[in-house]
Design a protein around this motif. Structure first.
Motif, PDB file in Angstrom:
ATOM      1  N   CYS A  93       0.966  -1.185   0.050  1.00 44.65           N
ATOM      2  CA  CYS A  93      -0.079   0.101  -0.087  1.00 44.65           C
ATOM      3  C   CYS A  93       0.893   1.297  -0.096  1.00 44.65           C
ATOM      4  O   CYS A  93       1.953   1.223   0.530  1.00 44.65           O
ATOM      5  CB  CYS A  93      -0.933   0.148   1.453  1.00 44.65           C
ATOM      6  N   SER A  94       0.502   2.195  -0.658  1.00 42.32           N
ATOM      7  CA  SER A  94       1.130   3.435  -0.848  1.00 42.32           C
ATOM      8  C   SER A  94       0.031   4.677  -0.705  1.00 42.32           C
ATOM      9  O   SER A  94      -1.041   4.364  -1.063  1.00 42.32           O
ATOM     10  CB  SER A  94       1.864   3.470  -2.246  1.00 42.32           C
ATOM     11  N   PRO A  95       0.657   5.879  -0.719  1.00 41.33           N
ATOM     12  CA  PRO A  95      -0.602   7.049  -0.601  1.00 41.33           C
ATOM     13  C   PRO A  95      -1.084   7.233  -1.983  1.00 41.33           C
ATOM     14  O   PRO A  95      -2.610   7.632  -2.069  1.00 41.33           O
ATOM     15  CB  PRO A  95       0.263   8.198  -0.518  1.00 41.33           C
ATOM     16  N   THR A  96      -0.568   6.288  -3.155  1.00 39.02           N
ATOM     17  CA  THR A  96      -1.353   6.596  -4.318  1.00 39.02           C
ATOM     18  C   THR A  96      -2.084   5.437  -5.004  1.00 39.02           C
ATOM     19  O   THR A  96      -2.474   5.469  -6.170  1.00 39.02           O
ATOM     20  CB  THR A  96      -0.469   7.216  -5.468  1.00 39.02           C
ATOM     21  N   ARG A  97      -1.635   4.349  -4.166  1.00 33.70           N
ATOM     22  CA  ARG A  97      -2.150   2.976  -4.650  1.00 33.70           C
ATOM     23  C   ARG A  97      -2.291   1.969  -3.499  1.00 33.70           C
ATOM     24  O   ARG A  97      -1.929   1.945  -2.761  1.00 33.70           O
ATOM     25  CB  ARG A  97      -1.006   2.470  -5.636  1.00 33.70           C
ATOM     26  N   ASN A  98      -3.659   1.248  -4.008  1.00 35.07           N
ATOM     27  CA  ASN A  98      -4.049   0.243  -2.896  1.00 35.07           C
ATOM     28  C   ASN A  98      -3.031  -0.996  -3.014  1.00 35.07           C
ATOM     29  O   ASN A  98      -2.078  -0.987  -4.059  1.00 35.07           O
ATOM     30  CB  ASN A  98      -5.377  -0.561  -3.311  1.00 35.07           C
ATOM     31  N   ILE A  99      -3.086  -1.853  -2.167  1.00 33.85           N
ATOM     32  CA  ILE A  99      -2.097  -3.192  -2.439  1.00 33.85           C
ATOM     33  C   ILE A  99      -2.416  -3.884  -3.586  1.00 33.85           C
ATOM     34  O   ILE A  99      -3.418  -4.033  -4.027  1.00 33.85           O
ATOM     35  CB  ILE A  99      -2.443  -4.079  -1.036  1.00 33.85           C
ATOM     36  N   VAL A 100      -1.252  -4.287  -4.362  1.00 34.88           N
ATOM     37  CA  VAL A 100      -1.313  -5.005  -5.381  1.00 34.88           C
ATOM     38  C   VAL A 100      -0.831  -6.268  -5.469  1.00 34.88           C
ATOM     39  O   VAL A 100       0.182  -6.680  -4.889  1.00 34.88           O
ATOM     40  CB  VAL A 100      -0.429  -4.342  -6.725  1.00 34.88           C
ATOM     41  N   CYS A 101      -1.878  -7.284  -5.851  1.00 33.39           N
ATOM     42  CA  CYS A 101      -1.456  -8.564  -5.795  1.00 33.39           C
ATOM     43  C   CYS A 101      -1.178  -9.170  -7.024  1.00 33.39           C
ATOM     44  O   CYS A 101      -1.494  -8.676  -8.148  1.00 33.39           O
ATOM     45  CB  CYS A 101      -2.635  -9.387  -5.265  1.00 33.39           C
ATOM     46  N   GLU A 102      -0.247 -10.364  -6.942  1.00 31.66           N
ATOM     47  CA  GLU A 102       0.054 -10.974  -8.216  1.00 31.66           C
ATOM     48  C   GLU A 102      -0.034 -12.523  -7.919  1.00 31.66           C
ATOM     49  O   GLU A 102       0.406 -12.936  -7.085  1.00 31.66           O
ATOM     50  CB  GLU A 102       1.474 -10.519  -8.534  1.00 31.66           C
ATOM     51  N   CYS A 103      -0.325 -13.267  -9.037  1.00 33.99           N
ATOM     52  CA  CYS A 103      -0.288 -14.674  -8.883  1.00 33.99           C
ATOM     53  C   CYS A 103       1.268 -15.125  -8.438  1.00 33.99           C
ATOM     54  O   CYS A 103       1.935 -14.516  -9.113  1.00 33.99           O
ATOM     55  CB  CYS A 103      -0.736 -15.398 -10.224  1.00 33.99           C
TER      56      CYS A 103
END
Length: 282
Positions: A93-103
């Motif tokens: 998580c960052s101020p400009t983006r949600n948590i990014v998931c990957e397979c």
């Protein structure tokens, strides 16, 4: 942190290039007029509406919160993504983006799910190895190549050049050339390896396979439903069977209804028997 839109405007200038600040319409409750107000940049939220004398007041998102786009949200969004199952965290998580998931490795994304890459059976290799974005693409091994394993990433490889060694068995799409010297035939391991490879690759119908296993083990156990378990029984039998028992495989296959497999095993055993006799005579 309070951000002045004037500061934002200044920071977005670069030489003669100017980033245009997006705006929104806001009705001033005091003045009763519609004002054109600046949106807050990603990573911030609107703390106060603009007025006739002051532009929008924006504040930075607190920890574990974000805004990805220009906005006039009254508060930042909470980072809610949870990577579970067959996913891993690609970006925190960052101020400009949600948590990014990957397979995770060995899986690819399909309709919001992480699906395991296709396993290419023996006789087939990976034409295109799968990534997190696409599945593995399999191809039948062309003449002169083989793949002896079930794998999502193994490619077809060239048959071994036997050189001066005699070729006991010509390679197929599912096994290599079997090059051998007489010393390789002494303990019978090579023959057992070839037989196990044959049964791993052969497309044997379940019902007949169950019957075949019963005949090998001389018991009347009910049909088993899992191919893996049945093939494991066959391989275990091959490892422990005496030479004279291995010689009976073609007949047991015939009784089980595997006439095609019977012929192939016959040829394998015949080739090995010729090699045994040759080595015995020298």
């Amino acid at each position: 942190l309070t951000l002045s839109l004037a500061v934002v405007l200044f920071l977005t200038h670069s030489g003669t290039t100017q980033t245009v600040i997006p705006t929104y319409a806001h009705v001033d409750a005091v003045m009763g007029v519609t004002l054109t107000c600046s949106l807050c940049p990603p990573g911030t939220y609107m703390h106060a509406f603009c007025t006739a004398t002051k532009d929008t007041v924006c504040l930075s998102c607190p920890t574990n919160h974000f805004t990805q786009f220009w906005n006039y949200l009254p508060k930042c969004l909470y980072c809610t993504n949870i990577c579970n199952g067959n996913q891993i965290v690609k970006e925190q998580c960052s101020p400009t983006r949600n948590i990014v998931c990957e397979c995770k490795e060995g899986y690819y994304r399909l309709h919001d799910f992480c699906v395991k890459h296709t396993q290419c059976p023996s006789g087939f290799g990976a034409k295109q190895i799968g990534t997190v974005h696409r599945n593995t693409e399999c191809e039948r091994c062309p003449r002169g190549t083989f793949s002896a394993v079930v794998s999502s990433c193994a490619r077809c490889v060239n048959h071994t050049d036997c050189g001066q060694l005699p070729v006991l068995l010509r390679g197929k799409s599912w096994h290599d050339n079997v090059c051998t010297a007489c010393t390789d035939l002494k303990d019978g391991t090579l023959l057992r390896d070839v037989l196990q490879g044959f049964f791993s690759h052969a497309k044997l119908k379940m019902r007949k396979l169950s019957r075949f296993v019963q005949l090998l083990n001389h018991d009347g156990r009910p049909d088993r439903l899992q191919r893996f378990t049945l093939l494991l029984d066959v391989k275990s039998w091959i490892v422990t069977a005496h030479k004279h028992e291995l010689a009976k495989l073609p007949e047991i296959l015939r009784i089980s209804g595997f006439r095609g497999a019977k012929g192939k095993i016959d040829r394998i055993l015949t080739q090995f028997e010729k090699a045994y006799r040759f080595c015995k005579d020298i």
